[in-house]
Structure formats: structure tokens, C-alpha cells
Design an enzyme around this catalytic site. Structure first.
Site, PDB file in Angstrom:
ATOM      1  N   GLU A 176     -35.306  11.409   8.141  1.00  0.00           N
ATOM      2  CA  GLU A 176     -34.811  10.338   9.019  1.00  0.00           C
ATOM      3  C   GLU A 176     -35.773   9.168   8.955  1.00  0.00           C
ATOM      4  O   GLU A 176     -37.001   9.364   8.935  1.00  0.00           O
ATOM      5  CB  GLU A 176     -34.734  10.774  10.497  1.00  0.00           C
TER       6      GLU A 176
ATOM      7  N   ASN B 144     -39.336  13.202   9.713  1.00  0.00           N
ATOM      8  CA  ASN B 144     -38.696  12.046  10.338  1.00  0.00           C
ATOM      9  C   ASN B 144     -39.797  11.056  10.667  1.00  0.00           C
ATOM     10  O   ASN B 144     -40.718  11.366  11.437  1.00  0.00           O
ATOM     11  CB  ASN B 144     -37.945  12.451  11.606  1.00  0.00           C
TER      12      ASN B 144
ATOM     13  N   HIS C  19     -30.179  20.804  15.891  1.00  0.00           N
ATOM     14  CA  HIS C  19     -30.558  19.449  16.278  1.00  0.00           C
ATOM     15  C   HIS C  19     -30.290  19.334  17.782  1.00  0.00           C
ATOM     16  O   HIS C  19     -29.474  18.539  18.235  1.00  0.00           O
ATOM     17  CB  HIS C  19     -29.778  18.415  15.465  1.00  0.00           C
TER      18      HIS C  19
ATOM     19  N   TYR D 260     -40.661   7.167  11.938  1.00  0.00           N
ATOM     20  CA  TYR D 260     -40.168   5.939  12.546  1.00  0.00           C
ATOM     21  C   TYR D 260     -41.265   4.906  12.814  1.00  0.00           C
ATOM     22  O   TYR D 260     -41.022   3.714  12.728  1.00  0.00           O
ATOM     23  CB  TYR D 260     -39.463   6.247  13.886  1.00  0.00           C
TER      24      TYR D 260
ATOM     25  N   ARG E 146     -27.043  14.526   5.390  1.00  0.00           N
ATOM     26  CA  ARG E 146     -27.681  15.485   6.290  1.00  0.00           C
ATOM     27  C   ARG E 146     -26.940  15.435   7.622  1.00  0.00           C
ATOM     28  O   ARG E 146     -26.961  14.406   8.304  1.00  0.00           O
ATOM     29  CB  ARG E 146     -29.158  15.123   6.486  1.00  0.00           C
TER      30      ARG E 146
ATOM     31  N   GLU F 214     -37.175  18.307  14.520  1.00  0.00           N
ATOM     32  CA  GLU F 214     -38.161  17.796  15.480  1.00  0.00           C
ATOM     33  C   GLU F 214     -38.452  18.746  16.635  1.00  0.00           C
ATOM     34  O   GLU F 214     -38.115  18.439  17.798  1.00  0.00           O
ATOM     35  CB  GLU F 214     -37.712  16.437  16.033  1.00  0.00           C
TER      36      GLU F 214
HETATM   37  C1  FCB Z   1     -34.955  11.173  16.216  1.00  0.00           C
HETATM   38  C2  FCB Z   1     -33.803  12.152  16.356  1.00  0.00           C
HETATM   39  C3  FCB Z   1     -32.454  11.554  16.046  1.00  0.00           C
HETATM   40  C4  FCB Z   1     -32.341  10.141  16.569  1.00  0.00           C
HETATM   41  C5  FCB Z   1     -33.500   9.305  16.138  1.00  0.00           C
HETATM   42  C6  FCB Z   1     -33.440   7.871  16.570  1.00  0.00           C
HETATM   43  O1  FCB Z   1     -36.008  11.585  17.013  1.00  0.00           O
HETATM   44  O2  FCB Z   1     -34.006  13.254  15.508  1.00  0.00           O
HETATM   45  O3  FCB Z   1     -31.471  12.413  16.562  1.00  0.00           O
HETATM   46  O4  FCB Z   1     -32.185  10.161  17.932  1.00  0.00           O
HETATM   47  O5  FCB Z   1     -34.694   9.873  16.620  1.00  0.00           O
END
Ligand code: FCB
Length: 456
Positions: A363, A292, A119, A294, A75, A164
């Protein structure tokens, strides 16, 4: 190790501004990130992405590394100002050629390209004309998406409109921590609406193209949100955080309407009422949804309005009193709590709204302060463990019968981490920014072994 279906997609993700460099080459115009990083005080370590990983010149080496690690999908994002240097008008052939070469190099290695159209690198002239606060930017994005998809749809079959939109809207136009650095409070919701409209317009335009076999989707960042306690104020804080982070995007995309409580909290209901005709466009059917993921947010809501960082406005206009609580769980270098089960929560969030829709984790990854050791190795055990935990969470989601179809690690390479500059490394591959030497980290080696253990 968990075993996945043979057709489960395994990839890594990157973004144009974070890796490419070559910001003035082959006709590329300036983007809002070029302007932002060259404005003093915007990036923590004072660095800029003019060169970054020099991927523009080293993409063949980088894609060969990706193939060597055993990934079968990549990607990447397309820089709008390489395709249309001022944001509108005819295509710059040199820009299209670059991404055609990237896609073809992937295909030569048996890697399936997934392209993100936006992006975050908005052409600067569009920002000068109002940026995402202007309806015209949504129309410009539709044209850019249609043109790019038409030109490259023979080699790229999987398309993601936006990455995002929460960050573009609320960090870009709310807190100002990201480009274009505007601190406009609740105006950020309007940017959010125009981004979502841009997505819907682009989906409709790409559907009408000659590449009818493309699969089309969008990537949102979702959080697993928990109230710090059962108290009314903490549950209210969770409602608000889930509202801005998750529901403000998922509900119009998948259910056809905005969550009214979120618009009321922010005082923007009247403005949104006048735009209800856009809802049908925003809900244009997609083929997949990218998440995404995290971290989780555990939140509390003190009675007084306090926002913990006095130097910038809150990125949650209308909900400034919400506090993210430190639960004591381990964190990455970003300060983001490690909570693998939350990955299943966010897939469920999508599934509840659209039970048939395929979902990808587009992500997931972790920053740590890596160093190349005396033996030339990068022993990033914490990141390796992070990936082990989160791939296991993917297995849990699949075992639950959720339609999770793939996973993209963030990131292939260490890169320019936006407002943190080069002070945060996320790569499976270490990059020495002085020499551009790439070194596969322990986490990269672990991934290669993991992927070898999977059915093919
Ligand atoms: C996300 C972004 C990516 C990167 C990660 C750590 O929010 O999409 O570009 O910065 O965080």
C-alpha cells in the site's frame, strides 16, 4: 519516467469492509467493524460501511477499470465473516464463491490476484469471546486461513495473512480509535502477540496444504523514524517509536525474537517471557514481506508525559511522552507528511533483517479532497504527484539492489476510510457515494500512461 524490470508487479489494493457493502448478504455474519461504526461517536462523519462502494455487486465493473488502467495485479481482502459467519465452523459456500468469482474475473483480465486474509474485519462472536486478547482467536484464524486457502488456492496463488497488525493491536485495543474500540493501554501488546502468532500458525497450516505452489507473506505498516534533534530525549523518542511501530513486528517475524527494550518500556516483559515458545511459530519462513508505507515520523521526547489528544489514550502505551513534530514538510489531507525517501528506508529495514527476502510495497497513497469538476474530470494533481514521487522512490530502491518486487497503489477506489468514514478519498477512481458512479481521476490516467511506458 523510471523504468522497472519487466517482472515488477504493479497493482492496486483494497480491503473488504472499505468497499464491499452487502454486509448482511449471502450469509455474511457481523464483524467488529459493523458493530463499531454503528456505535455513535466512533466515525468522524457519522457514516457506516453498510453499502460503501457496493463492490459486492459491482466487482466486474471495478476489475474491468483496473484492467483498463493497465495494472496486472490486484490486492483485495477476504472478509472472514463471509467465509465463517461466526468465526469458526464450516465454510459458507456463498462467501467462498464470491471471492472465487473475484479471482476468476481478475484472471480473465490478465490480473494476478493477491488475497489478504485479515484486513481487520474480525467476526463479532470471536470478539465477544475475547478477540485478539484471546489465544483462541489465533487458533481460529489458523483454521480460517487453512480452509480458505484450501478452497481458493487453485485460483489465488499469493496470500497475505494479516494487514497491519500494528493497527489491529494498538488502535483496536490501545487507543480504541479502531474496532473493537478498546482502550486498554499496554494490553494491546498482548493482542499484537496473538496476531503475530495467528500469522505464524496460518503460514504453517497453509504450507501443509495441497497448494504447495502458493507464495505466502504478511503485510506490516512501517515508518521512517527520525529524531527531531540530536538531544538524548529526542533520540530516545525515536528509539521508542521505531520500537513500537517497526521493531515489535519485524524482529519476531524475521529475527525470531521481540526487542527487549520495547517490552520493558511497556512493562510487559514477564508476560512475554512466558510465551517464548511461540517465537518459533511467529518466525515461520515467509516467501515475501509486504510493507504499507505512507509517511515518516519525526519525533521529540519532552520530559513531561503528554499525549496531544486528551480524548483518547495514546496508541503507544509506555511511550506516551513521544511527540510527533511538524517539520513543515507538505502533508496529505490525513496530516501525513510526504517523504518519498522513507519508502527506501523501510525496504532497507526489512532487507537488513532478511537479505534474501522479496519485498512488496502493498500500500502507498494519499488522501485529498477531490471533486468532480464541471467538465466531469477529477483533477487530483497532488495525488498524481505523490504517486510520481513514490514510484520514483521504488526505482531508487531497485537501483540500489534492494529486492523490491512490486508496488500496489492505495487505492483503486475512493472508499470507507475507517474512523474517517467517507471524509477521506484515496482512490485512483472517484466514487459518487449517492449514485455509485465511478470516474477515473487524473492520477488514474497518469498511472495508465506510466504503466504503458514500462517494459512488458
Ligand atoms: C492503511 C490501511 C488501509 C487504508 C490506508 C489509508 O493503514 O491498511 O485500509 O485505510 O491505511
Amino acid at each position: 519516467m523510471s523504468t522497472f524490470p519487466a517482472d515488477f508487479v504493479w497493482g492496486t489494493a483494497t480491503a473488504s469492509y472499505q468497499i464491499e457493502g452487502a454486509v448482511t448478504e449471502d450469509g455474511r455474519g457481523p464483524s467488529i467493524w459493523d458493530t463499531f461504526v454503528h456505535t455513535p461517536g466512533t466515525v468522524a462523519d457519522g457514516t457506516v460501511g453498510d453499502v460503501a462502494d457496493d463492490h459486492y455487486h459491482r466487482y466486474t465493473e471495478d476489475i474491468a477499470i483496473l484492467a483498463d488502467l493497465g495494472f496486472t495485479a490486484y490486492r483485495f481482502s477476504i472478509a472472514w465473516p463471509r467465509i465463517q459467519p461466526t468465526g469458526t465452523g464450516p465454510a459458507n459456500d456463498a462467501g467462498l464463491d464470491f471471492y472465487r468469482r473475484v479471482a476468476e474475473t481478475c484472471l480473465e483480465h490478465g490480473i494476478t490476484p493477491y488475497a489478504t486474509l485479515y484486513h481487520w474485519d474480525l467476526p463479532q462472536p470471536l470478539e465477544d469471546a475475547g478477540g485478539w486478547l484471546s489465544l483462541d482467536t489465533a487458533a481460529a484464524f489458523r483454521d480460517y486461513a487453512a480452509l480458505t486457502h484450501d478452497a481458493l488456492g487453485d485460483v489465488i496463488k499469493h496470500w497475505i495473512t494479516l494487514n497491519e497488525p500494528w493497527c489491529s493491536a494498538f488502535l483496536g485495543y490501545g487507543s480504541g480509535l479502531h474496532a473493537p474500540g478498546k482502550q486498554l493501554g499496554a494490553e494491546a501488546f498482548k493482542a499484537g502477540h496473538h496476531l503475530l502468532l495467528a500469522h505464524g500458525l496460518a503460514i504453517n497450516a497453509m504450507r501443509e496444504s495441497r497448494h504447495a505452489d502458493s507464495t505466502l507473506g504478511i503485510t506490516v505498516n512501517l515508518y521512517s523514524v527520525h529524531a527531531a534533534s540530536d538531544s538524548d530525549v529526542d533520540r530516545e523518542a525515536a528509539r521508542r517509536t521505531d520500537g513500537i511501530a517497526n521493531r515489535f513486528f519485524l524482529d519476531p517475524l524475521l529475527l525470531g525474537g521481540y526487542p527487549s527494550d520495547v517490552l520493558l518500556d511497556a512493562g510487559v516483559s514477564d508476560w512475554f517471557d512466558e510465551r517464548s515458545a511461540d517465537l518459533q511459530v511467529i518466525a515461520a519462513p515467509v516467501d515475501f514481506l509486504g510493507i504499507n508505507y505512507y509517511s515518516r515520523h519525526t519525533v521529540a521526547g519532552p520530559e513531561d508525559r503528554v499525549w496531544s489528544d486528551p480524548s483518547v489514550p495514546s496508541p503507544a502505551p509506555g511511550s506516551e511522552n513521544v511527540q510527533i513534530v511538524d517539520t513543515g514538510a507538505p502533508k496529505t489531507q490525513m496530516g501525513w507528511e510526504i517523504h518519498p525517501d522513507g519508502l527506501v528506508d523501510v525496504v532497507e529495514m526489512v532487507h537488513e533483517r532478511a537479505p534474501e527476502l522479496p519485498v512488496f510495497i502493498t500500500e502507498n497513497g494519499a488522501a485529498y479532497a477531490d471533486e468532480v469538476g464541471a467538465d466531469g474530470q477529477v483533477d487530483d494533481e497532488e495525488r498524481r504527484h505523490y504517486f510520481e514521487l513514490h514510484t520514483a522512490a521504488c526505482a531508487d530502491a531497485v537501483a540500489k539492489g534492494l529486492p523490491l518486487k512490486g508496488y500496489f497503489a492505495w487505492s483503486l477506489l475512493d472508499n470507507f476510510e475507517w474512523a474517517f468514514g467517507f471524509s477521506r478519498r484515496f482512490g485512483l477512481v472517484h466514487v459518487d457515494y449517492d449514485t455509485q458512479v465511478r470516474t477515473v481521476k487524473k492520477s488514474g490516467h497518469w498511472f495508465r500512461d506510466f504503466l504503458r511506458s514500462q517494459p512488458s
